[in-house]
Each structure stands twice: as C-alpha cells, then as structure tokens.
Design a protein around this motif. Structure first.
Motif: not given
Length: 148
Positions: A64-70
């Motif tokens: 989720s964090a990776d998705t939010y960052k992207s």
C-alpha cells in the motif's frame, strides 16, 4: 507468553498511553486474528499461523505504501509505513543477507539441486525452513542467484 497475549498486552498499553497510530495498527492485527479464528473455527491461533498472518499484514502495508508513493500521496504512504513498523515488532528476527545465502546454500546441498530445474524442490524446503525469518520474494531471489 503467546503472541496473542503479547498483542493484547500491547493494545492495553497503547490505550493507556493514548498512542492512536499504534493502537490502530494493533487493533487491525487483532481483527485479522479474530477473522482467521472464525474462518478456521479454532478457539486460538498457534504462533506459526499468527506469524504468517502478521507477515501478510506487513506485506499489505508495504504494498500500500508503495502504491501511495507512486501516486504522489506521501502522507498516506508514511501512515502505512508507520503501521508496518508497529506490526513488524511481532515478527521473529529477520535473517541477514549473508545468513540467508548460507541457509539457501545448505538447502541446495541437501536437495542435491544443480540447476534452475530444481528450483521448485529447493523453494519448497526453503519456504518451510525459513518461514517468518525471511520474505518469500527474498528467498526466491536468493535461490535463483545460488542456482544460477
């Protein structure tokens, strides 16, 4: 003390300390435990199942964090990473890169694997032996490196 007892104790401490973020992460974990117990019909989870569930939740937070960052949402990514940090406390100590390499080399020697064709055999044994101590993707990458 079982993992569930530790989580209950930490939840009470977080309530008393008014640690809102930590409490939210622990409640999510406790809810996941309750859902898993309901699904399996068990009255309590054994520590192995509990660790696997914690790993799953940590991975979800990381993804989720990776998705939010992207997507440019650093605020939400930071919240997910914070919760991930609170949950990682309940995982066993992770193997270092060198320890993982050594463990994979020992498994390759035990199974007699010699090429990438034997990856399934090595992965099966490695996944069982290293469960909770290393991420599945890290294990797979290391097995590929050792067999290549």
């Amino acid at each position: 003390m079982s993992l569930l007892e530790q989580i209950n104790s930490d939840m009470k401490a977080a309530m008393k300390a008014k640690a809102k973020d930590k409490l939210q992460a622990i409640r999510a974990l406790k809810t996941a435990f309750t859902l898993e117990m309901t699904k399996t019909g068990a009255s309590e989870l054994d520590d192995d199942s509990a660790v696997k569930l914690v790993q799953k939740l940590v991975k979800q937070r990381k993804d989720s964090a990776d998705t939010y960052k992207s997507g440019g949402r650093e605020d939400l990514a930071d919240k997910e990473l914070l919760e991930m940090g609170f949950l990682e406390v309940y995982l066993p100590a992770q193997l270092s890169d060198e320890e993982l390499t050594t463990a994979i080399q020992e498994i390759v020697a035990k199974t007699g694997a010699s090429s990438m064709k034997d990856m399934g055999k090595v992965m099966g044994m490695a996944s069982k032996q290293l469960a909770g101590k290393a991420d599945g993707k890290a294990i797979a990458d290391k097995v590929k490196a050792v067999l290549a």
